[in-house]
Each structure stands twice: as structure tokens, then as C-alpha cells.
Motif scaffolding. Structure first.
Motif, PDB file in Angstrom:
ATOM      1  N   ALA A  65     -15.344   5.102   9.209  1.00 23.85           N
ATOM      2  CA  ALA A  65     -16.069   4.009   8.686  1.00 23.85           C
ATOM      3  C   ALA A  65     -15.110   4.205   7.383  1.00 23.85           C
ATOM      4  O   ALA A  65     -15.648   2.956   6.851  1.00 23.85           O
ATOM      5  CB  ALA A  65     -17.651   4.652   8.382  1.00 23.85           C
ATOM      6  N   ILE A  66     -15.154   4.903   6.721  1.00 25.96           N
ATOM      7  CA  ILE A  66     -14.040   4.999   5.500  1.00 25.96           C
ATOM      8  C   ILE A  66     -12.596   3.695   5.473  1.00 25.96           C
ATOM      9  O   ILE A  66     -13.079   3.703   4.952  1.00 25.96           O
ATOM     10  CB  ILE A  66     -13.582   5.992   5.800  1.00 25.96           C
ATOM     11  CG1 ILE A  66     -14.403   7.345   5.386  1.00 25.96           C
ATOM     12  CG2 ILE A  66     -12.041   6.135   4.050  1.00 25.96           C
ATOM     13  CD1 ILE A  66     -13.720   8.797   5.327  1.00 25.96           C
ATOM     14  N   LEU A  67     -12.358   3.927   6.694  1.00 23.75           N
ATOM     15  CA  LEU A  67     -10.723   2.798   6.702  1.00 23.75           C
ATOM     16  C   LEU A  67     -11.811   1.581   6.936  1.00 23.75           C
ATOM     17  O   LEU A  67     -11.097   0.408   5.935  1.00 23.75           O
ATOM     18  CB  LEU A  67     -10.197   2.942   8.105  1.00 23.75           C
ATOM     19  CG  LEU A  67      -9.109   4.793   8.054  1.00 23.75           C
ATOM     20  CD1 LEU A  67      -8.451   4.925   9.240  1.00 23.75           C
ATOM     21  CD2 LEU A  67      -8.268   4.975   7.467  1.00 23.75           C
ATOM     22  N   PHE A  68     -12.147   1.200   7.345  1.00 22.63           N
ATOM     23  CA  PHE A  68     -13.287  -0.272   6.898  1.00 22.63           C
ATOM     24  C   PHE A  68     -13.788  -0.595   5.730  1.00 22.63           C
ATOM     25  O   PHE A  68     -13.797  -1.637   5.364  1.00 22.63           O
ATOM     26  CB  PHE A  68     -15.077   0.001   8.197  1.00 22.63           C
ATOM     27  CG  PHE A  68     -15.650  -1.493   8.216  1.00 22.63           C
ATOM     28  CD1 PHE A  68     -14.996  -2.728   9.015  1.00 22.63           C
ATOM     29  CD2 PHE A  68     -16.544  -1.622   7.859  1.00 22.63           C
ATOM     30  CE1 PHE A  68     -15.026  -4.030   9.474  1.00 22.63           C
ATOM     31  CE2 PHE A  68     -16.805  -2.631   7.547  1.00 22.63           C
ATOM     32  CZ  PHE A  68     -16.661  -3.952   8.112  1.00 22.63           C
ATOM     33  N   CYS A  69     -14.743   0.748   5.185  1.00 26.65           N
ATOM     34  CA  CYS A  69     -15.262   0.168   3.676  1.00 26.65           C
ATOM     35  C   CYS A  69     -14.275  -0.201   2.819  1.00 26.65           C
ATOM     36  O   CYS A  69     -14.042  -0.777   2.089  1.00 26.65           O
ATOM     37  CB  CYS A  69     -15.895   1.074   3.245  1.00 26.65           C
ATOM     38  SG  CYS A  69     -17.690   0.929   4.241  1.00 26.65           S
ATOM     39  N   ALA A  70     -12.958   0.716   3.570  1.00 28.08           N
ATOM     40  CA  ALA A  70     -12.411   0.939   2.373  1.00 28.08           C
ATOM     41  C   ALA A  70     -10.297  -0.510   2.626  1.00 28.08           C
ATOM     42  O   ALA A  70     -10.099  -0.648   1.485  1.00 28.08           O
ATOM     43  CB  ALA A  70     -10.948   2.371   2.013  1.00 28.08           C
ATOM     44  N   PHE A  71     -10.331  -0.874   3.609  1.00 31.13           N
ATOM     45  CA  PHE A  71      -9.400  -1.244   3.711  1.00 31.13           C
ATOM     46  C   PHE A  71      -9.738  -2.546   4.790  1.00 31.13           C
ATOM     47  O   PHE A  71      -9.235  -4.406   4.185  1.00 31.13           O
ATOM     48  CB  PHE A  71      -8.459  -1.059   4.898  1.00 31.13           C
ATOM     49  CG  PHE A  71      -7.451   0.071   4.031  1.00 31.13           C
ATOM     50  CD1 PHE A  71      -6.926   0.100   3.040  1.00 31.13           C
ATOM     51  CD2 PHE A  71      -7.672   1.421   3.810  1.00 31.13           C
ATOM     52  CE1 PHE A  71      -6.305   0.621   2.457  1.00 31.13           C
ATOM     53  CE2 PHE A  71      -7.346   2.720   3.290  1.00 31.13           C
ATOM     54  CZ  PHE A  71      -6.786   2.494   2.604  1.00 31.13           C
ATOM     55  N   VAL A  72     -10.498  -3.046   5.263  1.00 23.22           N
ATOM     56  CA  VAL A  72     -10.607  -3.616   6.772  1.00 23.22           C
ATOM     57  C   VAL A  72     -11.404  -4.851   5.754  1.00 23.22           C
ATOM     58  O   VAL A  72     -11.728  -6.246   5.752  1.00 23.22           O
ATOM     59  CB  VAL A  72     -11.432  -3.501   7.850  1.00 23.22           C
ATOM     60  CG1 VAL A  72     -11.568  -4.577   9.072  1.00 23.22           C
ATOM     61  CG2 VAL A  72     -10.341  -2.801   8.793  1.00 23.22           C
ATOM     62  N   PHE A  73     -12.798  -4.516   5.277  1.00 23.76           N
ATOM     63  CA  PHE A  73     -13.630  -5.638   4.612  1.00 23.76           C
ATOM     64  C   PHE A  73     -13.142  -6.068   3.656  1.00 23.76           C
ATOM     65  O   PHE A  73     -12.950  -7.332   3.211  1.00 23.76           O
ATOM     66  CB  PHE A  73     -14.825  -4.504   4.459  1.00 23.76           C
ATOM     67  CG  PHE A  73     -16.401  -5.557   3.491  1.00 23.76           C
ATOM     68  CD1 PHE A  73     -16.442  -7.073   4.800  1.00 23.76           C
ATOM     69  CD2 PHE A  73     -16.597  -5.350   2.458  1.00 23.76           C
ATOM     70  CE1 PHE A  73     -17.759  -6.987   4.286  1.00 23.76           C
ATOM     71  CE2 PHE A  73     -17.253  -5.796   1.692  1.00 23.76           C
ATOM     72  CZ  PHE A  73     -18.082  -6.999   2.505  1.00 23.76           C
ATOM     73  N   PRO A  74     -12.321  -5.344   2.408  1.00 20.68           N
ATOM     74  CA  PRO A  74     -12.130  -5.758   1.314  1.00 20.68           C
ATOM     75  C   PRO A  74     -11.074  -6.687   1.778  1.00 20.68           C
ATOM     76  O   PRO A  74     -11.280  -8.321   1.257  1.00 20.68           O
ATOM     77  CB  PRO A  74     -11.557  -4.972   0.889  1.00 20.68           C
ATOM     78  CG  PRO A  74     -12.622  -3.659   0.552  1.00 20.68           C
ATOM     79  CD  PRO A  74     -12.024  -3.351   2.322  1.00 20.68           C
ATOM     80  N   PHE A  75     -10.095  -6.349   2.972  1.00 21.21           N
ATOM     81  CA  PHE A  75      -8.684  -7.513   3.401  1.00 21.21           C
ATOM     82  C   PHE A  75      -9.410  -9.092   3.867  1.00 21.21           C
ATOM     83  O   PHE A  75      -9.064  -9.903   3.501  1.00 21.21           O
ATOM     84  CB  PHE A  75      -7.652  -7.262   4.026  1.00 21.21           C
ATOM     85  CG  PHE A  75      -6.506  -8.219   4.321  1.00 21.21           C
ATOM     86  CD1 PHE A  75      -6.162  -8.488   3.843  1.00 21.21           C
ATOM     87  CD2 PHE A  75      -6.558  -8.850   6.258  1.00 21.21           C
ATOM     88  CE1 PHE A  75      -4.727  -8.473   3.800  1.00 21.21           C
ATOM     89  CE2 PHE A  75      -5.677  -9.648   6.412  1.00 21.21           C
ATOM     90  CZ  PHE A  75      -4.676  -9.514   5.315  1.00 21.21           C
ATOM     91  N   GLY A  76     -11.270  -8.774   4.682  1.00 22.57           N
ATOM     92  CA  GLY A  76     -11.186  -9.906   4.914  1.00 22.57           C
ATOM     93  C   GLY A  76     -11.954 -10.786   4.598  1.00 22.57           C
ATOM     94  O   GLY A  76     -11.717 -12.054   4.461  1.00 22.57           O
ATOM     95  N   ILE A  77     -12.937  -9.897   2.941  1.00 21.90           N
ATOM     96  CA  ILE A  77     -13.265 -11.665   1.481  1.00 21.90           C
ATOM     97  C   ILE A  77     -11.752 -11.703   1.416  1.00 21.90           C
ATOM     98  O   ILE A  77     -12.201 -13.247   1.192  1.00 21.90           O
ATOM     99  CB  ILE A  77     -14.158 -10.236   1.415  1.00 21.90           C
ATOM    100  CG1 ILE A  77     -15.343  -9.410   1.457  1.00 21.90           C
ATOM    101  CG2 ILE A  77     -14.127 -10.822  -0.255  1.00 21.90           C
ATOM    102  CD1 ILE A  77     -16.376  -8.726   0.832  1.00 21.90           C
ATOM    103  N   TYR A  78     -10.775 -10.865   0.518  1.00 20.98           N
ATOM    104  CA  TYR A  78      -9.357 -11.929   0.333  1.00 20.98           C
ATOM    105  C   TYR A  78      -9.356 -13.203   1.632  1.00 20.98           C
ATOM    106  O   TYR A  78      -9.060 -14.276   1.495  1.00 20.98           O
ATOM    107  CB  TYR A  78      -8.669 -10.669   0.110  1.00 20.98           C
ATOM    108  CG  TYR A  78      -6.801 -11.655  -0.226  1.00 20.98           C
ATOM    109  CD1 TYR A  78      -6.901 -11.468  -1.323  1.00 20.98           C
ATOM    110  CD2 TYR A  78      -6.070 -11.579   1.365  1.00 20.98           C
ATOM    111  CE1 TYR A  78      -5.739 -12.210  -1.381  1.00 20.98           C
ATOM    112  CE2 TYR A  78      -5.203 -12.165   0.724  1.00 20.98           C
ATOM    113  CZ  TYR A  78      -4.628 -12.250  -0.224  1.00 20.98           C
ATOM    114  OH  TYR A  78      -3.480 -12.810  -0.429  1.00 20.98           O
ATOM    115  N   THR A  79      -8.429 -12.603   2.630  1.00 22.33           N
ATOM    116  CA  THR A  79      -8.474 -13.852   3.847  1.00 22.33           C
ATOM    117  C   THR A  79     -10.045 -14.514   3.709  1.00 22.33           C
ATOM    118  O   THR A  79      -9.132 -15.821   3.591  1.00 22.33           O
ATOM    119  CB  THR A  79      -8.326 -12.827   4.720  1.00 22.33           C
ATOM    120  OG1 THR A  79      -7.509 -11.864   4.688  1.00 22.33           O
ATOM    121  CG2 THR A  79      -7.703 -14.085   5.707  1.00 22.33           C
TER     122      THR A  79
END
Length: 100
Positions: free
Chosen positions: A66-80
Motif C-alpha cells: 500500500a505504501i509503494l502504491f501510494c508513493a510511487f505507482v499512483f503518482p506515476f500513473g497520473i503523470y503518464t
């Protein structure tokens, strides 16, 4: 001073109203003890928990995804997705950046 000026002008009624200004208590104001703020025990408990969160928080195998998803995956997805939309629409801000 204003009372003296009004008394000289002959307005006796005005001098009496100027002399009867409202007196206030210093610091407390015109409030009774029943009107002061009462502490809410739930808010105080929440505040105490908030202050010790950094001491009580632990990273383990249960909460690491959950920490990795909220800190890296979700923001990178929005950027992409945002970058892709700017490229598809031909946004002038993207064209001027030199990346297009």
C-alpha cells in the motif's frame, strides 16, 4: 477631553452619555465561566494519537504494498496519463518544451 468640549458647547445630555462608556474586564471580556471553551475528549484523544503516529508506525510486509502504491505507482500513473493526453491533443505547452 471630548466631555469638556461638549460641556463648553452647552450639551449637558451629551456629556452624561460620554461619561457612561462600557467598562470591560481586562483579558476575559464580558464572558462568564459557563461560556468558555470546553475540551472535547474525542478531539483530545485524536490529537494525542496524531502526535505519536511517527513512533507507532511500522513498515511490514502487510502495509508495504500500500505504501509503494501510494508513493510511487499512483503518482506515476497520473503523470503518464496526463503526459499522453498532452501529446495526443497537441498542447502548445508540450510542443514548446522541446520533448515533442
Amino acid at each position: 477631553m471630548i466631555g469638556n468640549l461638549l460641556a463648553r458647547s452647552g450639551l449637558r445630555a451629551a456629556t452624561q452619555t460620554v461619561g457612561r462608556t462600557q467598562r470591560r474586564k481586562m483579558g476575559d471580556g464580558p464572558f462568564t465561566d459557563a461560556m468558555h471553551v470546553k475540551k472535547n475528549k474525542y478531539v483530545e484523544e485524536w490529537n494525542g494519537r496524531r502526535e505519536i503516529t511517527e513512533k507507532a508506525f511500522e513498515v511490514g510486509p502487510d502495509n508495504l504494498p500500500a505504501i509503494l502504491f501510494c508513493a510511487f505507482v499512483f503518482p506515476f500513473g497520473i503523470y503518464t496519463f496526463t503526459r499522453r493526453e498532452l501529446i495526443i491533443k497537441g498542447d502548445p505547452r508540450y510542443k514548446r518544451s522541446g520533448l515533442a
